[in-house]
Design a protein around this motif. Sequence first.
Motif, short mmCIF file in Angstrom:
data_model
loop_
_atom_site.label_atom_id
_atom_site.label_comp_id
_atom_site.label_asym_id
_atom_site.label_seq_id
_atom_site.Cartn_x
_atom_site.Cartn_y
_atom_site.Cartn_z
N SER A 53 16.60 11.48 41.50
CA SER A 53 16.65 10.66 42.66
C SER A 53 17.83 9.79 42.54
CB SER A 53 15.54 9.85 43.08
OG SER A 53 15.59 8.71 41.76
N GLY A 54 18.49 9.53 41.51
CA GLY A 54 19.61 8.57 41.44
C GLY A 54 19.14 7.54 40.55
N ALA A 55 17.95 7.35 40.44
CA ALA A 55 17.48 6.23 39.55
C ALA A 55 17.24 6.35 38.10
CB ALA A 55 15.86 5.90 39.95
N ALA A 56 17.68 5.18 37.28
CA ALA A 56 17.67 5.36 35.88
C ALA A 56 16.25 5.46 35.22
CB ALA A 56 18.25 3.94 35.30
N GLU A 57 16.02 5.69 34.14
CA GLU A 57 14.77 5.76 33.51
C GLU A 57 13.81 4.52 33.56
OE1 GLU A 57 12.80 6.73 28.87
OE2 GLU A 57 15.09 7.24 29.46
N ASN A 58 14.60 3.32 33.56
CA ASN A 58 13.85 2.00 33.47
C ASN A 58 13.64 1.55 35.03
OD1 ASN A 58 16.58 1.45 34.29
ND2 ASN A 58 16.50 -0.21 32.77
N GLN A 59 13.91 2.39 36.10
CA GLN A 59 13.76 2.08 37.41
C GLN A 59 12.66 2.69 38.30
OE1 GLN A 59 17.87 2.66 38.43
NE2 GLN A 59 18.22 0.73 38.86
N VAL A 60 11.56 3.29 37.44
CA VAL A 60 10.62 3.81 38.09
C VAL A 60 9.81 3.28 39.21
CG1 VAL A 60 9.14 3.39 36.16
CG2 VAL A 60 8.54 5.15 37.65
N ASP A 61 9.99 1.60 38.77
CA ASP A 61 9.09 0.82 39.96
C ASP A 61 9.86 0.86 41.37
OD1 ASP A 61 7.13 0.25 38.07
OD2 ASP A 61 8.46 -1.61 37.34
N ALA A 62 11.05 0.99 41.34
CA ALA A 62 11.94 1.05 42.47
C ALA A 62 11.54 2.25 43.19
CB ALA A 62 13.48 1.11 42.31
N VAL A 63 11.36 3.44 42.48
CA VAL A 63 11.38 4.65 43.01
C VAL A 63 9.62 4.71 43.73
CG1 VAL A 63 11.01 7.35 42.49
CG2 VAL A 63 12.80 5.89 41.57
N VAL A 64 8.88 3.96 42.81
CA VAL A 64 7.44 4.19 43.42
C VAL A 64 7.37 3.48 44.66
CG1 VAL A 64 5.38 3.02 42.76
CG2 VAL A 64 6.40 4.65 41.10
N ALA A 65 8.10 2.12 44.64
CA ALA A 65 7.96 1.06 45.91
C ALA A 65 8.72 1.99 47.28
CB ALA A 65 8.88 0.01 45.74
N ALA A 66 9.85 2.94 46.91
CA ALA A 66 10.46 3.60 47.98
C ALA A 66 9.27 4.61 48.60
CB ALA A 66 11.70 4.07 47.40
N LEU A 67 8.63 5.24 47.81
CA LEU A 67 7.68 6.14 48.18
C LEU A 67 6.66 5.85 49.00
CD1 LEU A 67 7.12 8.99 45.39
CD2 LEU A 67 7.96 9.29 47.57
N ALA A 68 6.04 4.60 48.38
CA ALA A 68 5.13 3.64 48.96
C ALA A 68 5.19 3.41 50.29
CB ALA A 68 4.56 2.87 48.20
N GLY A 69 6.52 2.92 50.37
CA GLY A 69 7.05 2.30 51.68
C GLY A 69 7.21 3.07 52.67
N VAL A 70 7.48 4.53 52.29
CA VAL A 70 7.57 5.66 53.30
C VAL A 70 6.12 6.07 53.75
CG1 VAL A 70 8.06 8.12 53.83
CG2 VAL A 70 9.73 6.53 52.47
N ALA A 71 5.12 6.05 52.68
CA ALA A 71 3.87 6.46 53.06
C ALA A 71 3.19 5.56 54.15
CB ALA A 71 3.05 6.54 51.81
N GLU A 72 3.36 4.21 53.64
CA GLU A 72 3.00 3.16 54.57
C GLU A 72 3.37 2.92 56.01
OE1 GLU A 72 1.18 0.13 50.93
OE2 GLU A 72 3.26 0.08 51.59
N SER A 73 4.68 3.23 56.15
CA SER A 73 5.46 2.94 57.36
C SER A 73 5.57 4.21 58.20
CB SER A 73 6.73 2.27 56.99
OG SER A 73 7.69 3.14 56.49
N GLY A 74 5.62 5.28 57.58
CA GLY A 74 5.95 6.38 58.40
C GLY A 74 7.50 6.51 58.35
N GLU A 75 8.32 5.62 58.03
CA GLU A 75 9.75 5.78 58.31
C GLU A 75 10.65 6.61 57.33
OE1 GLU A 75 12.91 5.66 59.59
OE2 GLU A 75 12.15 4.00 60.95
N LEU A 76 10.91 7.67 57.91
CA LEU A 76 11.60 8.91 57.15
C LEU A 76 13.09 8.82 56.82
CD1 LEU A 76 9.29 11.61 58.82
CD2 LEU A 76 9.00 10.39 56.51
N ASP A 77 13.63 8.09 57.87
CA ASP A 77 15.27 8.21 57.91
C ASP A 77 15.91 6.91 57.17
OD1 ASP A 77 15.18 10.58 59.13
OD2 ASP A 77 14.66 9.31 61.20
N ALA A 78 15.01 5.71 56.99
CA ALA A 78 15.75 4.63 56.63
C ALA A 78 16.04 4.81 54.82
CB ALA A 78 14.85 3.39 56.86
N ARG A 79 17.27 4.48 54.59
CA ARG A 79 17.53 4.46 53.25
C ARG A 79 16.79 3.48 52.30
NH1 ARG A 79 21.49 7.30 50.38
NH2 ARG A 79 22.30 6.44 48.37
N PRO A 80 16.03 3.76 51.20
CA PRO A 80 15.45 2.72 50.61
C PRO A 80 16.43 1.51 49.96
CG PRO A 80 14.87 4.83 49.59
CD PRO A 80 15.99 4.89 50.55
#
Length: 255
Positions: free
Chosen positions: A131-158
């Motif tokens: 995704s472009g995230a570093a090994e220690n940035q899994v929390d940011a990737v998780v937050a981005a995924l959860a944000g899409v699941a909760e909001s349904g926003e498919l086009d907004a860049r994290p």
Amino acid sequence: MSALAHFIERAGVATVCISLIREQTERVCPPRALWVPFPLGRPIGVPGDAEFQKEVIRAAFTLLSSATEPTIEDYPIEAPETGSAQWACPINLGTPPDDTLGGKLAAEVARLRPWAAETRRRRGRTTFGLSGAAENQVDAVVAALAGVAESGELDARPTGDIEWSHEMPFLLRHLADDVRSFYHEAIASQPGDTPPNHDALNAWIFGETVLGDVLLEIADHLTAAADDNPFALFIRNFIIPEGHYRGIANFGGMT
């Protein structure tokens, strides 16, 4: 090894890979690969069965003469039973204090983190980071995924300072792949003699984890967006393995 195959081929040497996790091989797309339905750590079958192992190797080498374009071929035979117990995840993924979908996923990832770290330490590498995230940035990737699941926003860049590898919604595939890789690395350190195979990993993720719930929620948003975005179902099909999306086959029809 799939990524390394591209470099070896450029030097003029033909290659063939044996794949244990099909999704990872699909995203790297090596010149030739044989996917085998065996447990992790046993790419040519169970120990001690030389004849079975040689048949797997022969099938892989056959691709050197039969594949005329990038190919992933499925090996049709399961490895012989070893008599060991059925694999099961021993990690207790209890209820977190934050009952939101994002809170549940963050808590689940936190409990898996030491297991994933152990696998990375032992292997000296990680498959996380497409995704472009570093090994220690899994929390940011998780937050981005959860944000899409909760909001349904498919086009907004994290948001954040990560230089993401793609624009949305194509980035969703790589966010999902990264978190799934993290889970695969975590479960690879589970105790016991029987490592999980491809189907067991998918059954665990989509039957017992919050990550599975998050990915299915995102798949619902992509399905709903299909009328306006012709790529939505294409992205969904990469995020959800065949047979795990609400009884619907990835490429049309019912399972």
